[in-house]
Design an enzyme around this catalytic site. Structure first.
Site, mmCIF file in Angstrom:
data_model
loop_
_atom_site.group_PDB
_atom_site.id
_atom_site.type_symbol
_atom_site.label_atom_id
_atom_site.label_comp_id
_atom_site.label_asym_id
_atom_site.label_seq_id
_atom_site.Cartn_x
_atom_site.Cartn_y
_atom_site.Cartn_z
ATOM 1 N N ARG A 177 -17.240 -9.438 3.984
ATOM 2 C CA ARG A 177 -16.882 -10.397 3.054
ATOM 3 C C ARG A 177 -16.437 -11.732 3.585
ATOM 4 O O ARG A 177 -16.481 -12.714 2.899
ATOM 5 C CB ARG A 177 -15.617 -9.641 2.432
ATOM 6 C CG ARG A 177 -15.946 -8.511 1.573
ATOM 7 C CD ARG A 177 -14.952 -7.490 1.175
ATOM 8 N NE ARG A 177 -14.199 -8.327 -0.026
ATOM 9 C CZ ARG A 177 -12.889 -8.096 -0.176
ATOM 10 N NH1 ARG A 177 -12.232 -6.858 0.184
ATOM 11 N NH2 ARG A 177 -12.140 -8.703 -1.251
ATOM 12 N N ASP B 78 11.278 2.940 4.902
ATOM 13 C CA ASP B 78 11.018 1.763 5.344
ATOM 14 C C ASP B 78 12.278 1.107 5.868
ATOM 15 O O ASP B 78 13.488 1.415 5.770
ATOM 16 C CB ASP B 78 10.946 0.809 4.144
ATOM 17 C CG ASP B 78 9.811 -0.297 4.629
ATOM 18 O OD1 ASP B 78 8.808 -0.637 4.143
ATOM 19 O OD2 ASP B 78 10.745 -1.405 5.084
ATOM 20 N N ILE C 50 0.937 -1.120 0.026
ATOM 21 C CA ILE C 50 0.071 -0.134 -0.062
ATOM 22 C C ILE C 50 0.693 1.283 -0.054
ATOM 23 O O ILE C 50 0.849 2.083 -0.752
ATOM 24 C CB ILE C 50 -0.884 0.116 1.360
ATOM 25 C CG1 ILE C 50 -2.053 -1.125 1.243
ATOM 26 C CG2 ILE C 50 -1.873 1.276 1.317
ATOM 27 C CD1 ILE C 50 -2.823 -1.390 -0.237
ATOM 28 N N ARG D 151 -8.474 1.051 0.358
ATOM 29 C CA ARG D 151 -9.704 0.416 0.184
ATOM 30 C C ARG D 151 -9.373 -0.164 -1.365
ATOM 31 O O ARG D 151 -10.227 -0.033 -2.202
ATOM 32 C CB ARG D 151 -10.939 1.294 -0.088
ATOM 33 C CG ARG D 151 -11.429 1.744 1.270
ATOM 34 C CD ARG D 151 -12.541 2.737 1.102
ATOM 35 N NE ARG D 151 -13.778 2.087 1.683
ATOM 36 C CZ ARG D 151 -14.944 2.596 1.434
ATOM 37 N NH1 ARG D 151 -15.026 3.658 0.834
ATOM 38 N NH2 ARG D 151 -16.074 2.273 1.882
ATOM 39 N N CYS E 186 -6.003 -8.399 4.966
ATOM 40 C CA CYS E 186 -7.451 -7.867 5.444
ATOM 41 C C CYS E 186 -8.414 -8.658 5.907
ATOM 42 O O CYS E 186 -8.739 -8.703 6.877
ATOM 43 C CB CYS E 186 -8.026 -6.662 4.411
ATOM 44 S SG CYS E 186 -6.862 -5.219 4.428
ATOM 45 N N ASN F 211 -14.389 -5.606 5.752
ATOM 46 C CA ASN F 211 -13.781 -7.009 5.446
ATOM 47 C C ASN F 211 -14.341 -7.856 6.156
ATOM 48 O O ASN F 211 -14.306 -9.098 5.742
ATOM 49 C CB ASN F 211 -12.203 -6.712 5.628
ATOM 50 C CG ASN F 211 -11.458 -5.924 4.767
ATOM 51 O OD1 ASN F 211 -11.919 -5.939 3.598
ATOM 52 N ND2 ASN F 211 -10.538 -5.236 5.293
ATOM 53 N N LYS G 227 -13.846 0.378 7.920
ATOM 54 C CA LYS G 227 -12.835 -0.393 7.219
ATOM 55 C C LYS G 227 -13.026 -1.865 7.801
ATOM 56 O O LYS G 227 -12.848 -2.794 6.948
ATOM 57 C CB LYS G 227 -11.361 0.031 7.292
ATOM 58 C CG LYS G 227 -10.480 -0.823 6.557
ATOM 59 C CD LYS G 227 -10.710 -1.072 5.290
ATOM 60 C CE LYS G 227 -10.129 -2.157 4.344
ATOM 61 N NZ LYS G 227 -8.490 -1.789 4.143
#
Length: 423
Positions: free
Chosen positions: A211, A32, A13, A152, A258, A208, A204
């Site tokens: 689903r 990172d 992401i 998303r 997710c 998920n 959010k």
């Protein structure tokens, strides 16, 4: 409205988000802790697979709009996009979020905006981030603006959905939400829906979890159909012609960062009120064992002993290289627990991540008693069964209903599909 932006976390992401901002008028510095990944990105090499990422990365670096490093720098905006996995006991692991937040504190100044993109349990901004951010000495909501705008997007279509999808913007106050919406309007064509941070966090996780519960329902239906001689794939298709029905599809389990993770946030938050969510998680987590046992029963019925299983697919979904929480790994483990010889192959996973993995399809197929397709990569859909001459037995178990049954049967294969007892 050119801003300097520091993006902490350059994974699936964070990196696409960073290059999108860099290619839409902003100066972006990506951070990172993975030094290898930072070096690769700086050399315009990808450590993740995503359609359209290479050309966008090249443009951002060539234009001087995107730099990378292992430490944050001063900026107008800080975006945190780090992992938020679960622990072995299914509780949320939020240390990455806390550490990322703490890492930017020395660089914060009056007027800055901090955005959390990671998917997290409700109250994470309030209970994990704010205690770190107040160490800056800035007043929350007037001198430092804070919000949560969860990603998303779906792997494989990240850039399309970054632009087209609506965004949920949860601010610690109205001004935090407003300035966050203004920033994302740099490239987002979808609508901005402003709310508070805890609501955004819950939304959010709800998306998920919906689903996951739907997939668990489909998996239960598949197991029932397997016992009564019905093809569940056809039955679901017919049921979905109803204008108010949208049943998802079954499979060997649920993976990804997710859907396989977020429902546990709600279970941890309120175990007594999340019983249906918990049961759905257990159902989906049980599908790898069901897949292995289904295959074992097929082989036993054919009198095949000491079988070798070729597993095709390790990514959690088709045409990507992401193995996070992939049920394929659990499928491999379940076969191993049954003392089967297992070889797993995935053309998108270029480095061996488990002992049973091979980089050569033929090594997996040679002397295999059965081929089990666990990920619906396009390359597997396009396989020519006539070329698989090294297998010991012509048996294929398709857990994703992704191959042409007629083509494989014409090549002499016994074809079995999850959720359909008719081969």
């Amino acid at each position: 409205m050119k801003k300097s932006i520091c993006v902490v976390g350059l994974g699936y992401i964070g990196l696409p988000t960073a290059v999108m901002f860099a290619n839409h008028g902003h100066q972006v510095h990506g951070v990172d802790i993975n030094e290898k990944a930072v070096k690769m990105i700086g050399n315009k090499e990808l450590h993740i697979e995503e359609d359209g990422l290479q050309e966008r990365l090249d443009t951002a670096i060539d234009n001087g709009a995107f730099t990378v490093g292992t430490k944050p720098v001063e900026a107008d905006v800080f975006i945190i996009a780090v992992p938020s996995p679960i622990n072995p006991d299914k509780t949320a692991e939020l240390e990455y979020v806390r550490q990322a937040t703490a890492s930017i504190v020395p660089f914060l100044k009056k007027g800055n905006l901090v955005i959390l993109e990671s998917t997290v349990p409700p109250k994470t901004v309030e209970n994990v981030m704010i205690p770190e951010l107040i160490q800056s000495g800035l007043n929350m909501g007037t001198e430092l603006f804070v919000s949560h705008s969860p990603e998303r997007v779906i792997p494989g279509k990240v850039f399309t959905e970054l632009v087209s999808n609506d965004r949920i913007i949860g601010g610690i106050n109205e001004q935090s939400a407003r300035v966050t919406s203004e920033l994302y309007n740099s490239f987002v064509e979808g609508r901005m829906h402003e709310t508070d941070t805890t609501t955004a966090e819950l939304v959010k996780v709800m998306e998920n979890t919906y689903r996951d519960v739907n997939i668990a329902f489909a998996n239960e239906l598949a197991m029932i159909a397997q016992n009564i001689g019905v093809n569940i794939w056809e039955a679901i298709q017919l049921a979905n012609y109803h204008p108010r029905v949208n049943i998802h599809t079954p499979g060997p389990g649920v993976g990804g960062h997710c859907i396989a993770v977020d429902p546990w946030f709600l279970v941890e938050l309120d175990p007594q009120k999340s019983k249906m969510i918990h049961l759905a998680r257990q159902t989906n987590d049980g599908m790898p064992a069901y897949t292995a046992q289904l295959t074992a029963d097929i082989l036993k019925a054919k009198g095949i002993v000491d079988p070798k299983i070729a597993i095709f697919g390790l990514a959690f979904k088709g045409n990507i290289d992401d193995m996070r929480e992939s049920p394929s790994v659990d499928v491999v483990e379940q076969f191993t627990l049954r003392n089967f010889n297992v070889k797993a192959f995935d053309p998108h996973i270029k480095v061996n991540n488990i002992d049973q993995q091979t980089q050569h399809a033929e090594e997996a197929l040679t002397d295999a008693s059965a081929l089990v397709i666990v990920t619906d990569h396009q390359v597997f859909k396009d396989l020519d069964p006539m070329t698989l001459t090294s297998m010991k037995n012509k048996i294929i178990v398709d857990t994703k209903n992704c191959i042409s049954r007629e083509k494989w049967q014409a090549a002499g294969f016994d074809v079995y599909v999850l959720g359909d007892s008719k081969n």
